[in-house]
Scaffold this motif. Structure first.
Motif, PDB file in Angstrom:
ATOM      1  N   THR A   1       4.222  21.051   6.356  1.00 17.16           N
ATOM      2  CA  THR A   1       2.753  21.160   6.410  1.00 17.16           C
ATOM      3  C   THR A   1       2.201  20.299   7.532  1.00 17.16           C
ATOM      4  O   THR A   1       1.352  20.745   8.316  1.00 17.16           O
ATOM      5  CB  THR A   1       2.138  20.723   5.061  1.00 17.16           C
ATOM      6  OG1 THR A   1       2.609  21.581   4.019  1.00 17.16           O
ATOM      7  CG2 THR A   1       0.624  20.777   5.112  1.00 17.16           C
TER       8      THR A   1
ATOM      9  N   ILE B   1      -2.174  10.522   7.196  1.00 15.58           N
ATOM     10  CA  ILE B   1      -1.946  11.894   6.717  1.00 15.58           C
ATOM     11  C   ILE B   1      -0.708  11.891   5.821  1.00 15.58           C
ATOM     12  O   ILE B   1       0.383  11.493   6.254  1.00 15.58           O
ATOM     13  CB  ILE B   1      -1.736  12.873   7.894  1.00 15.58           C
ATOM     14  CG1 ILE B   1      -2.801  12.633   8.984  1.00 15.58           C
ATOM     15  CG2 ILE B   1      -1.754  14.305   7.389  1.00 15.58           C
ATOM     16  CD1 ILE B   1      -4.235  12.796   8.523  1.00 15.58           C
TER      17      ILE B   1
ATOM     18  N   PRO C   1       1.105  14.548   3.252  1.00 16.37           N
ATOM     19  CA  PRO C   1       1.115  15.871   2.618  1.00 16.37           C
ATOM     20  C   PRO C   1       2.040  16.003   1.414  1.00 16.37           C
ATOM     21  O   PRO C   1       2.118  17.084   0.823  1.00 16.37           O
ATOM     22  CB  PRO C   1       1.608  16.772   3.758  1.00 16.37           C
ATOM     23  CG  PRO C   1       2.506  15.888   4.559  1.00 16.37           C
ATOM     24  CD  PRO C   1       1.901  14.514   4.493  1.00 16.37           C
TER      25      PRO C   1
ATOM     26  N   VAL D   1      -5.878  11.362   4.193  1.00 16.36           N
ATOM     27  CA  VAL D   1      -5.955  12.805   3.951  1.00 16.36           C
ATOM     28  C   VAL D   1      -4.632  13.189   3.299  1.00 16.36           C
ATOM     29  O   VAL D   1      -3.586  13.143   3.937  1.00 16.36           O
ATOM     30  CB  VAL D   1      -6.182  13.592   5.252  1.00 16.36           C
ATOM     31  CG1 VAL D   1      -6.237  15.092   4.959  1.00 16.36           C
ATOM     32  CG2 VAL D   1      -7.470  13.129   5.935  1.00 16.36           C
TER      33      VAL D   1
ATOM     34  N   ALA E   1      -2.316  15.331  -0.107  1.00 20.67           N
ATOM     35  CA  ALA E   1      -2.220  16.468  -1.020  1.00 20.67           C
ATOM     36  C   ALA E   1      -2.827  16.104  -2.365  1.00 20.67           C
ATOM     37  O   ALA E   1      -2.619  15.000  -2.880  1.00 20.67           O
ATOM     38  CB  ALA E   1      -0.752  16.867  -1.193  1.00 20.67           C
TER      39      ALA E   1
ATOM     40  N   CYS F   1      -6.442  17.440  -0.301  1.00 15.83           N
ATOM     41  CA  CYS F   1      -6.348  18.803   0.203  1.00 15.83           C
ATOM     42  C   CYS F   1      -5.400  19.634  -0.648  1.00 15.83           C
ATOM     43  O   CYS F   1      -4.588  19.103  -1.417  1.00 15.83           O
ATOM     44  CB  CYS F   1      -5.852  18.783   1.650  1.00 15.83           C
ATOM     45  SG  CYS F   1      -6.900  17.811   2.751  1.00 15.83           S
TER      46      CYS F   1
ATOM     47  N   PHE G   1      -5.604  21.006   5.186  1.00 13.64           N
ATOM     48  CA  PHE G   1      -5.460  19.710   5.851  1.00 13.64           C
ATOM     49  C   PHE G   1      -6.172  19.704   7.200  1.00 13.64           C
ATOM     50  O   PHE G   1      -6.851  18.735   7.548  1.00 13.64           O
ATOM     51  CB  PHE G   1      -3.972  19.377   6.038  1.00 13.64           C
ATOM     52  CG  PHE G   1      -3.321  18.762   4.834  1.00 13.64           C
ATOM     53  CD1 PHE G   1      -3.197  17.393   4.717  1.00 13.64           C
ATOM     54  CD2 PHE G   1      -2.850  19.563   3.807  1.00 13.64           C
ATOM     55  CE1 PHE G   1      -2.599  16.820   3.601  1.00 13.64           C
ATOM     56  CE2 PHE G   1      -2.246  19.007   2.682  1.00 13.64           C
ATOM     57  CZ  PHE G   1      -2.124  17.627   2.573  1.00 13.64           C
TER      58      PHE G   1
END
Length: 380
Positions: free
Chosen positions: A215, A275, A277, A298, A300, A318, A326
């Motif tokens: 991702t 970030i 994910p 940011v 998951a 997200c 994202f």
């Protein structure tokens, strides 16, 4: 109170479990609570060093940060008979954890377990999903003798209860607010990695399939050019995907390898956004470290992470496995400097509420509860 800790991962191994246990044993030393740790050795020979007892081991193929040890049961038994612990804490379900379970039952020592990793979810990423029912059957058997199983998040607690585990308690995580602080944003990171772009997006963690890095790579490659030319990515960590990720990475991405201590703190504090994910986290220590550094996250919207990030206040949650979600989140924050500045302040403020001292005091209370009322008076 005397505590024996059995774990298949411990420093100098690099992962959240090992670091948490190291901090916990440091707290026990501070409180002058005697303890023993039984853990794998990273070298080729078995050795005993003071209260840290180590054994020959090999990496666990599915998760190399945990090692399959060959514990010397005779020496463990002899040491336990001399040490006479009031409680055994088992942190992992592999060979050393099994040794702790064996001796706890045999010597009638109260057992407490902790659950740190969703190994059943990891199976999905290695095309071994068919083993998941067997993993949960084993976990049910392994944990059934524990007075309490401690987990880092409410999400994990609910997950274990759905799979038939009982007596679940919370052992959450804190953060070193002095180390992970906005004060470490001193410009040295940009000099070290030769970063000229004004926006720095960072990932910290294991480079492995279960961390959702496909991702992240999709996002890095599809951000609009007018924004992407002002962005640099810094990927911190190591793992089985390292070489593959480097081979497909865009030009504005740097791989920093493993970092810790002040060097890691400077990376967090120098970043515009963190970030993350991964959808498989039971907690997410790195997320809390980023927030404490004043860097919004940011991430998951899954697992324990969603209990750390306050959506819209300290970061964004997200849709898992959805690069578009994202991308939209990142672009939205980067285009709103006032919102980003507000998140930085709020991130630091909320992280300050998570104190290791309070968390460890609760763990001491959980230990005492497990030992029982008979001995409790002697600890008062």
């Amino acid at each position: 109170m005397k505590v024996a800790i059995f774990t298949d991962t411990y420093v100098p191994q690099v992962n959240g479990v090992a670091r948490t246990l190291q901090r916990w044993t440091g707290y026990l030393e501070k409180k002058r609570i005697p303890y023993r740790v039984y853990a794998p050795d990273m070298r080729s020979k078995e050795e005993y060093i003071d209260h840290i007892h180590r054994f020959n081991s090999v990496p666990f193929w599915l998760y190399p940060e945990c090692r399959l040890a060959l514990p010397n049961l005779i020496k463990i038994k002899r040491d336990l008979e001399v040490f006479r612990p009031d409680l055994i804490h088992i942190a992992t379900p592999f060979n050393i954890g099994l040794a702790g379970l064996h001796f706890g039952k045999k010597m009638d020592i109260p057992l407490v377990g902790s659950y740190h990793t969703h190994f059943d979810q990891y199976l999905d990423y290695y095309k071994l999903s068919f083993l998941s029912p067997f993993v949960w059957k084993y976990m049910q058997w392994f944990h059934q003798s524990f007075k309490k199983t401690l987990v880092p998040s409410l999400h994990t607690k609910r997950e274990l209860e759905l799979h038939g585990l009982h007596n679940i308690g919370l052992w959450q995580r804190g953060v070193d607010h002095q180390l992970f602080s906005p004060d470490h944003n001193d410009g040295s990171v940009r000099n070290q990695f030769e970063i000229d772009a004004p926006i720095l997006l960072t990932y910290v963690g294991r480079l492995a399939p279960e961390k959702g890095l496909d991702t992240l790579m999709n996002v890095a490659k599809t951000l609009p050019h007018h924004m992407n030319k002002n962005i640099h990515w810094l990927i911190v960590g190591d793992g089985p995907l390292k070489n593959h990720l480097r081979s497909v990475a865009p030009q504005n991405m740097t791989f920093a390898g493993y970092q810790d201590g002040e060097s890691l703190a400077r990376i967090y504090a120098s970043s515009t956004l963190f970030i993350f994910p991964s959808a498989t986290e039971t907690f997410g220590n790195v997320v809390l470290e980023s927030l404490s550094s004043g860097t919004p996250v940011v991430a998951a919207n899954a697992g324990g992470v969603k209990e750390i990030v306050s959506h819209g206040k300290t970061g964004l949650l997200c849709t898992p496995y959805n690069p578009l979600s994202f991308t939209q989140g990142i672009l939205g924050l980067l285009s709103d400097p006032e919102k980003l500045a507000s998140m930085r302040k709020q991130a630091r403020q909320e992280a300050l509420d998570r104190s290791w001292e309070e968390i460890f005091e609760q763990l001491i209370r959980d230990y005492k509860d497990a030992i029982g009322e008979v001995k409790l008076a002697s600890f008062a």
